[in-house]
Design a protein around this motif. Structure first.
Motif, PDB file in Angstrom:
ATOM      1  N   GLU A  12      -4.589 -13.111  -0.789  1.00 18.34           N
ATOM      2  CA  GLU A  12      -3.844 -11.967  -1.308  1.00 18.34           C
ATOM      3  C   GLU A  12      -3.289 -12.260  -2.699  1.00 18.34           C
ATOM      4  OE1 GLU A  12      -0.376  -8.818   0.089  1.00 18.34           O
ATOM      5  OE2 GLU A  12      -1.030 -10.424   1.423  1.00 18.34           O
ATOM      6  N   VAL A  13      -3.438 -11.309  -3.597  1.00 19.43           N
ATOM      7  CA  VAL A  13      -2.953 -11.454  -4.973  1.00 19.43           C
ATOM      8  C   VAL A  13      -1.499 -11.002  -5.026  1.00 19.43           C
ATOM      9  CG1 VAL A  13      -3.321 -10.831  -7.389  1.00 19.43           C
ATOM     10  CG2 VAL A  13      -5.279 -10.983  -5.821  1.00 19.43           C
ATOM     11  N   SER A  14      -0.612 -11.893  -5.449  1.00 20.04           N
ATOM     12  CA  SER A  14       0.817 -11.588  -5.441  1.00 20.04           C
ATOM     13  C   SER A  14       1.173 -10.551  -6.496  1.00 20.04           C
ATOM     14  CB  SER A  14       1.626 -12.860  -5.709  1.00 20.04           C
ATOM     15  OG  SER A  14       1.423 -13.311  -7.039  1.00 20.04           O
ATOM     16  N   ALA A  15       2.318  -9.897  -6.305  1.00 20.44           N
ATOM     17  CA  ALA A  15       2.783  -8.893  -7.263  1.00 20.44           C
ATOM     18  C   ALA A  15       2.983  -9.483  -8.656  1.00 20.44           C
ATOM     19  CB  ALA A  15       4.070  -8.239  -6.755  1.00 20.44           C
ATOM     20  N   PRO A  16       3.618 -10.669  -8.803  1.00 21.37           N
ATOM     21  CA  PRO A  16       3.765 -11.239 -10.147  1.00 21.37           C
ATOM     22  C   PRO A  16       2.424 -11.500 -10.838  1.00 21.37           C
ATOM     23  CG  PRO A  16       5.307 -12.283  -8.646  1.00 21.37           C
ATOM     24  CD  PRO A  16       4.397 -11.442  -7.802  1.00 21.37           C
ATOM     25  N   THR A  17       1.404 -11.905 -10.060  1.00 21.27           N
ATOM     26  CA  THR A  17       0.085 -12.132 -10.653  1.00 21.27           C
ATOM     27  C   THR A  17      -0.513 -10.820 -11.160  1.00 21.27           C
ATOM     28  OG1 THR A  17      -0.308 -13.998  -9.162  1.00 21.27           O
ATOM     29  CG2 THR A  17      -2.234 -13.030 -10.233  1.00 21.27           C
ATOM     30  N   ARG A  18      -0.363  -9.770 -10.386  1.00 27.64           N
ATOM     31  CA  ARG A  18      -0.870  -8.465 -10.816  1.00 27.64           C
ATOM     32  C   ARG A  18      -0.144  -7.984 -12.069  1.00 27.64           C
ATOM     33  NH1 ARG A  18      -1.842  -4.923  -5.249  1.00 27.64           N
ATOM     34  NH2 ARG A  18      -2.097  -6.685  -3.839  1.00 27.64           N
ATOM     35  N   ILE A  19       1.168  -8.255 -12.136  1.00 33.47           N
ATOM     36  CA  ILE A  19       1.935  -7.867 -13.316  1.00 33.47           C
ATOM     37  C   ILE A  19       1.415  -8.593 -14.551  1.00 33.47           C
ATOM     38  CG2 ILE A  19       4.214  -8.058 -14.403  1.00 33.47           C
ATOM     39  CD1 ILE A  19       5.424  -7.561 -11.617  1.00 33.47           C
ATOM     40  N   ALA A  20       1.114  -9.881 -14.404  1.00 36.63           N
ATOM     41  CA  ALA A  20       0.586 -10.660 -15.532  1.00 36.63           C
ATOM     42  C   ALA A  20      -0.733 -10.078 -16.027  1.00 36.63           C
ATOM     43  CB  ALA A  20       0.412 -12.123 -15.112  1.00 36.63           C
TER      44      ALA A  20
ATOM     45  N   THR B  99      12.889  -0.962 -17.593  1.00 34.74           N
ATOM     46  CA  THR B  99      12.115   0.185 -18.075  1.00 34.74           C
ATOM     47  C   THR B  99      12.861   0.898 -19.194  1.00 34.74           C
ATOM     48  OG1 THR B  99      11.297   0.466 -15.813  1.00 34.74           O
ATOM     49  CG2 THR B  99      10.887   2.262 -17.336  1.00 34.74           C
ATOM     50  N   ALA B 100      14.179   1.015 -19.044  1.00 36.95           N
ATOM     51  CA  ALA B 100      14.999   1.701 -20.049  1.00 36.95           C
ATOM     52  C   ALA B 100      14.946   0.983 -21.388  1.00 36.95           C
ATOM     53  CB  ALA B 100      16.449   1.791 -19.567  1.00 36.95           C
ATOM     54  N   ILE B 101      15.086  -0.337 -21.343  1.00 40.45           N
ATOM     55  CA  ILE B 101      15.047  -1.107 -22.590  1.00 40.45           C
ATOM     56  C   ILE B 101      13.679  -0.959 -23.246  1.00 40.45           C
ATOM     57  CG2 ILE B 101      15.212  -3.419 -23.592  1.00 40.45           C
ATOM     58  CD1 ILE B 101      17.143  -4.115 -21.290  1.00 40.45           C
ATOM     59  N   GLY B 102      12.626  -1.035 -22.418  1.00 42.99           N
ATOM     60  CA  GLY B 102      11.279  -0.841 -22.947  1.00 42.99           C
ATOM     61  C   GLY B 102      11.098   0.548 -23.526  1.00 42.99           C
ATOM     62  N   ASN B 103      11.665   1.551 -22.856  1.00 43.60           N
ATOM     63  CA  ASN B 103      11.560   2.924 -23.348  1.00 43.60           C
ATOM     64  C   ASN B 103      12.260   3.087 -24.687  1.00 43.60           C
ATOM     65  OD1 ASN B 103      10.120   3.729 -21.128  1.00 43.60           O
ATOM     66  ND2 ASN B 103      11.871   4.555 -20.035  1.00 43.60           N
ATOM     67  N   TYR B 104      13.419   2.443 -24.819  1.00 41.83           N
ATOM     68  CA  TYR B 104      14.116   2.541 -26.101  1.00 41.83           C
ATOM     69  C   TYR B 104      13.320   1.844 -27.203  1.00 41.83           C
ATOM     70  CZ  TYR B 104      17.455   2.228 -29.840  1.00 41.83           C
ATOM     71  OH  TYR B 104      18.046   2.331 -31.068  1.00 41.83           O
TER      72      TYR B 104
ATOM     73  N   LEU C 270      -1.375   0.512 -12.949  1.00 43.84           N
ATOM     74  CA  LEU C 270      -1.584   0.349 -11.508  1.00 43.84           C
ATOM     75  C   LEU C 270      -1.419  -1.104 -11.077  1.00 43.84           C
ATOM     76  CD1 LEU C 270      -4.630   2.723 -10.922  1.00 43.84           C
ATOM     77  CD2 LEU C 270      -2.308   3.011 -10.044  1.00 43.84           C
ATOM     78  N   LEU C 271      -1.734  -2.025 -11.958  1.00 47.80           N
ATOM     79  CA  LEU C 271      -1.540  -3.433 -11.650  1.00 47.80           C
ATOM     80  C   LEU C 271      -0.061  -3.799 -11.665  1.00 47.80           C
ATOM     81  CD1 LEU C 271      -4.419  -4.989 -13.794  1.00 47.80           C
ATOM     82  CD2 LEU C 271      -4.250  -5.070 -11.299  1.00 47.80           C
ATOM     83  N   LEU C 272       0.699  -3.110 -12.493  1.00 48.04           N
ATOM     84  CA  LEU C 272       2.080  -3.534 -12.746  1.00 48.04           C
ATOM     85  C   LEU C 272       3.144  -2.706 -12.035  1.00 48.04           C
ATOM     86  CD1 LEU C 272       3.455  -4.749 -16.103  1.00 48.04           C
ATOM     87  CD2 LEU C 272       4.708  -2.977 -14.891  1.00 48.04           C
ATOM     88  N   SER C 273       3.128  -1.393 -12.198  1.00 49.91           N
ATOM     89  CA  SER C 273       4.287  -0.603 -11.793  1.00 49.91           C
ATOM     90  C   SER C 273       4.507  -0.496 -10.286  1.00 49.91           C
ATOM     91  CB  SER C 273       4.222   0.788 -12.421  1.00 49.91           C
ATOM     92  OG  SER C 273       5.445   1.454 -12.229  1.00 49.91           O
ATOM     93  N   PRO C 274       3.543   0.007  -9.494  1.00 54.32           N
ATOM     94  CA  PRO C 274       3.821   0.115  -8.052  1.00 54.32           C
ATOM     95  C   PRO C 274       4.069  -1.238  -7.403  1.00 54.32           C
ATOM     96  CG  PRO C 274       1.516   0.629  -8.525  1.00 54.32           C
ATOM     97  CD  PRO C 274       2.214   0.548  -9.836  1.00 54.32           C
TER      98      PRO C 274
ATOM     99  N   SER D 255       0.839  -1.203   0.000  1.00 52.79           N
ATOM    100  CA  SER D 255       0.000   0.000   0.000  1.00 52.79           C
ATOM    101  C   SER D 255       0.872   1.250   0.000  1.00 52.79           C
ATOM    102  CB  SER D 255      -0.936   0.004   1.220  1.00 52.79           C
ATOM    103  OG  SER D 255      -0.204  -0.004   2.430  1.00 52.79           O
ATOM    104  N   ALA D 256       2.040   1.176   0.636  1.00 48.34           N
ATOM    105  CA  ALA D 256       2.945   2.330   0.666  1.00 48.34           C
ATOM    106  C   ALA D 256       3.420   2.687  -0.729  1.00 48.34           C
ATOM    107  CB  ALA D 256       4.146   2.030   1.564  1.00 48.34           C
ATOM    108  N   PHE D 257       3.793   1.674  -1.505  1.00 48.21           N
ATOM    109  CA  PHE D 257       4.273   1.967  -2.852  1.00 48.21           C
ATOM    110  C   PHE D 257       3.144   2.414  -3.768  1.00 48.21           C
ATOM    111  CE2 PHE D 257       8.228  -0.087  -1.572  1.00 48.21           C
ATOM    112  CZ  PHE D 257       9.157   0.731  -2.211  1.00 48.21           C
ATOM    113  N   SER D 258       1.925   1.987  -3.489  1.00 50.13           N
ATOM    114  CA  SER D 258       0.782   2.506  -4.251  1.00 50.13           C
ATOM    115  C   SER D 258       0.601   3.994  -3.962  1.00 50.13           C
ATOM    116  CB  SER D 258      -0.496   1.743  -3.887  1.00 50.13           C
ATOM    117  OG  SER D 258      -0.455   0.419  -4.381  1.00 50.13           O
ATOM    118  N   LEU D 259       0.714   4.378  -2.691  1.00 48.76           N
ATOM    119  CA  LEU D 259       0.596   5.787  -2.313  1.00 48.76           C
ATOM    120  C   LEU D 259       1.765   6.603  -2.866  1.00 48.76           C
ATOM    121  CD1 LEU D 259      -0.581   5.379   1.392  1.00 48.76           C
ATOM    122  CD2 LEU D 259      -1.961   6.175  -0.548  1.00 48.76           C
ATOM    123  N   PHE D 260       2.959   6.030  -2.808  1.00 49.44           N
ATOM    124  CA  PHE D 260       4.147   6.696  -3.338  1.00 49.44           C
ATOM    125  C   PHE D 260       3.982   6.927  -4.842  1.00 49.44           C
ATOM    126  CE2 PHE D 260       8.461   6.530  -5.151  1.00 49.44           C
ATOM    127  CZ  PHE D 260       9.092   7.509  -4.417  1.00 49.44           C
ATOM    128  N   TYR D 261       3.477   5.934  -5.531  1.00 43.42           N
ATOM    129  CA  TYR D 261       3.264   6.024  -6.971  1.00 43.42           C
ATOM    130  C   TYR D 261       2.187   7.063  -7.291  1.00 43.42           C
ATOM    131  CZ  TYR D 261       3.521   4.169 -11.725  1.00 43.42           C
ATOM    132  OH  TYR D 261       3.726   4.023 -13.075  1.00 43.42           O
TER     133      TYR D 261
END
Length: 517
Positions: free
Chosen positions: A378-386, A468-473, A438-442, A141-147
Motif C-alpha cells: 500500500e502506498v502511504s498518504a505522504p508518499t502520494r503527496i510527494a 491551504t489558506a497560506i498557499g492560497n494567499y 488526486l494524489l495529494l488532496s483527498p 477510498s471514502a475520502f476519494s469518493l467524498f472529494y
C-alpha cells in the motif's frame, strides 16, 4: 469502490456537493467580476482573490477549535446560515463605488467565516464515521469518493456562470467581449456576474435540506472526544509523546502542501488571465466536446457505470451497467454532434475541466492504488503527496511550453490580447494538475482524519486548511508579477517550488512513518 461505505458518507458528500456548486459558481467569475465592476487590474483582482481564498481556508482552524469544544454538527449548521447571509449580500445589486466595495467585502467576510465553521467540521464528521472498526479499512477510498462529490458541484459551476452571463448580456444586446470597455457593457457584465452569487444562495439551501433530511445517518459521528469519554465510548488514548509526534508530523505535511496550493489555485487567477489574454476563445472541431457540460457529465457517469460493469460480481448487474455505459457514451456523442461549429467560449469555462477530471479520474486513481494494496504494498498518504508535488511541476511545465514565444503581459496593453493558442494547452495543463490534486488532496485529508489526536481533530483538520489558506494567499504572487516579469519566469517560479517541495517530502517519508505508527 462503493462497497463497505456507511450511508452517512453519501449524505455528507451530497450536502457538500450543493455548497461547493454555489461556491465555485461564484469563484469562476470572481476576478472577472472585480475587473468589470471596479476596473481593477489583474494584479489588484488577483490580490483580493488570494486574500479571500486565504481567509476562507484559514477560518476552519478556528472553526475546528470551536467544534472540538461545542460540537461539530452545531458549527456546521451555524456555518451554513452565515454563508447564506454572505452570498445573499453579494447577490444584492450595488453601485460601482466605495459603497459597492464595502458591501462586497462584507459579503466575502460572511462567506469566509461561514465556510470556516462548515467545511473542516463536515470533513471531521466523515472521518468519525470510519473510527468504527467495521469501516476503518475504507477510510482512504471514502475520502476519494467524498472529494469526487465535491467536484461534481464544481464541475457544473463554470457552465452555470457561462449560461447566466450570456443570457443576461443577451437581454441588453451584448455578447461577451474581453476587450469591450464601454461603461454600459461593463455594467451589464458585472450585473450578470452578480446573479451568479444568487446561485450560491439557492444551492446552499439544497445542501441544508439534504443535511437535515439525512441527519440520522451520521448523527452518531457527531461526537467530540470529551463527549465520547462521557458516554464511555471507546476512545484511543495517546501518550503525551504520541500526541506531540502526531501533531509535529501533521505540521510537517502542512508546511509542504502550502506550495502545492499556491501553484494549484492559479485556476481562478493566472490561468484564467492566460485564457483571457492568450487562448483562442473560438473553439472548433473535436475540442468542442469539452465545452458542453452535459457531454462531460454523461462521460463522467459512463466511467462509473463502466467500472461497475467490470467490478460487479452479478451477471445481471454487469449487463445492465454495460447497457447504461453505452447509452451514456451515445448521449454524450449526440450532444457533441448537435453543437454548432465553431463555438464561442468564456475564460471562466476552462475552470470546469479540473473538476471534470477529478470526477472522471477518481475511479482510475482508486483502482491503481488498490492494485498495490492487494499486493501488500500500500502506498502511504505522504508518499502520494510527494508524487503529487512532482506531477504539479510537470503540469506547469506544460503551460511553460505553451508560453514559449508569446508576448509577455508586461509588453501587452491592458486590454490587448494575443488570442492565438489552442485550448488544448490549457486543457492539458488542467489534466496534469488534476492528477497531482488526486494524489495529494483527498489523501491528505484522510491522513489528517486518521493521525490527528482525538482531542484535536477539529483543530488539526483546520490546520490542513490553514496550510491551504497560506498557499492560497501566496497564489497572488503570479498575479502580482503578471505584468512585471516575462511570462516564462512566472511559471518557472511555480515549477521550482513544486520540485523543491517534492524533494523535501520524499526526504521526510521515513520520519513521518516513525512518528505516526
Amino acid at each position: 469502490m462503493f462497497e463497505n461505505q456507511p450511508k452517512g458518507l453519501y449524505a455528507l458528500a451530497l450536502a457538500n456537493t450543493g455548497e461547493r456548486f454555489g461556491y465555485y459558481t461564484m469563484l469562476a467569475i470572481f476576478t472577472l467580476f472585480m475587473q468589470a465592476k471596479f476596473g481593477w487590474t489583474e494584479g489588484q483582482a488577483g490580490q483580493v482573490y488570494a486574500i479571500f481564498l486565504a481567509v476562507v481556508y484559514f477560518a476552519p482552524f478556528f472553526g475546528g477549535m470551536l467544534a472540538d469544544k461545542y460540537g461539530y454538527g452545531k458549527c456546521v449548521k451555524t456555518g451554513m446560515a452565515v454563508m447564506f447571509l454572505g452570498y445573499l449580500g453579494l447577490a444584492i445589486p450595488t453601485s460601482a463605488d466605495t459603497n459597492g466595495m464595502i458591501a462586497m467585502f462584507a459579503g466575502l467576510t460572511c462567506v469566509s467565516l461561514g465556510t470556516g465553521l462548515f467545511k473542516g467540521n463536515l470533513q471531521v464528521l466523515v472521518g468519525n464515521l470510519y473510527d468504527d472498526p467495521k469501516y476503518s479499512a475504507s477510510r482512504d477510498s471514502a475520502f476519494s469518493l467524498f472529494y469526487m462529490a465535491i467536484n461534481i458541484g464544481a464541475m457544473f459551476a463554470p457552465a452555470m456562470a457561462n449560461a447566466i452571463t450570456n443570457s443576461y448580456l443577451g437581454k441588453y444586446g451584448y455578447v461577451y467581449d474581453p476587450q469591450n470597455t464601454d461603461p454600459e457593457y461593463l455594467e451589464a457584465l458585472y450585473g450578470a456576474y452578480g446573479l451568479c452569487f444568487g446561485v450560491a444562495c439557492v444551492s446552499l439551501i439544497l445542501s441544508v435540506l439534504i443535511y437535515f433530511a439525512c441527519q440520522k445517518w451520521f448523527k452518531h459521528a457527531d461526537v467530540t472526544a470529551k463527549q465520547a469519554k462521557a458516554q464511555q465510548s471507546q476512545v484511543v488514548e495517546l501518550t503525551p509523546k504520541q500526541t506531540k509526534d502526531r501533531i509535529v508530523a501533521l505540521l510537517l505535511v502542512f508546511a509542504v502542501v502550502i506550495f502545492f496550493w499556491m501553484a494549484f489555485h492559479q485556476n481562478g487567477s493566472a490561468l484564467t488571465f492566460f485564457a483571457k489574454k492568450y487562448t483562442n476563445l473560438t473553439v472548433g472541431g473535436p475540442l468542442r466536446f469539452g465545452f458542453n457540460i452535459f457531454s462531460l457529465a454523461l462521460t463522467a457517469a459512463a466511467v462509473y457505470t463502466g467500472f461497475s460493469t467490470f467490478q460487479s460480481k452479478v451477471r445481471k448487474t454487469k449487463v445492465i451497467c454495460g447497457i447504461f455505459t453505452l447509452a451514456l457514451i451515445g448521449g454524450a456523442l449526440a450532444l457533441y454532434y448537435a453543437m454548432p461549429d465553431p463555438i464561442s467560449t468564456l475564460p471562466s469555462d476552462y475552470q470546469q475541466f479540473n473538476p471534470f477530471f477529478v470526477v472522471a479520474l477518481t475511479p482510475f486513481c482508486m483502482a491503481f492504488f488498490a492494485i498495490f494494496a492487494n499486493k501488500g504494498k500500500e502506498v502511504s498518504a505522504p508518499t502520494r503527496i510527494a508524487w503529487g508535488m512532482f506531477v504539479a511541476a510537470i503540469g506547469f511545465g506544460v503551460i511553460t511550453l505553451a508560453s514559449s514565444g508569446l508576448t509577455s503581459p508586461m509588453d501587452l496593453g491592458k486590454d490587448e490580447t494575443q488570442s492565438i493558442l489552442s485550448p488544448s494547452w490549457l486543457i492539458s495543463t488542467y489534466f496534469t494538475l488534476t492528477i497531482a490534486e488526486l494524489l495529494l488532496s483527498p489523501m491528505g485529508i484522510s491522513f489528517v482524519s486518521k493521525v490527528a489526536p482525538p482531542k484535536f481533530k477539529g483543530m488539526m483538520m483546520g490546520g490542513w486548511f490553514v496550510a491551504t489558506a497560506i498557499g492560497n494567499y501566496l497564489s497572488s504572487i503570479p498575479s502580482t508579477l503578471w505584468d512585471k516579469i516575462p511570462l516564462m519566469y512566472n511559471w518557472g517560479i511555480l515549477i521550482a517550488l513544486c520540485l523543491i517541495s517534492a524533494i523535501v517530502m520524499f526526504a521526510l517519508l521515513r520520519k513521518l512513518k516513525q512518528m505516526t505508527e
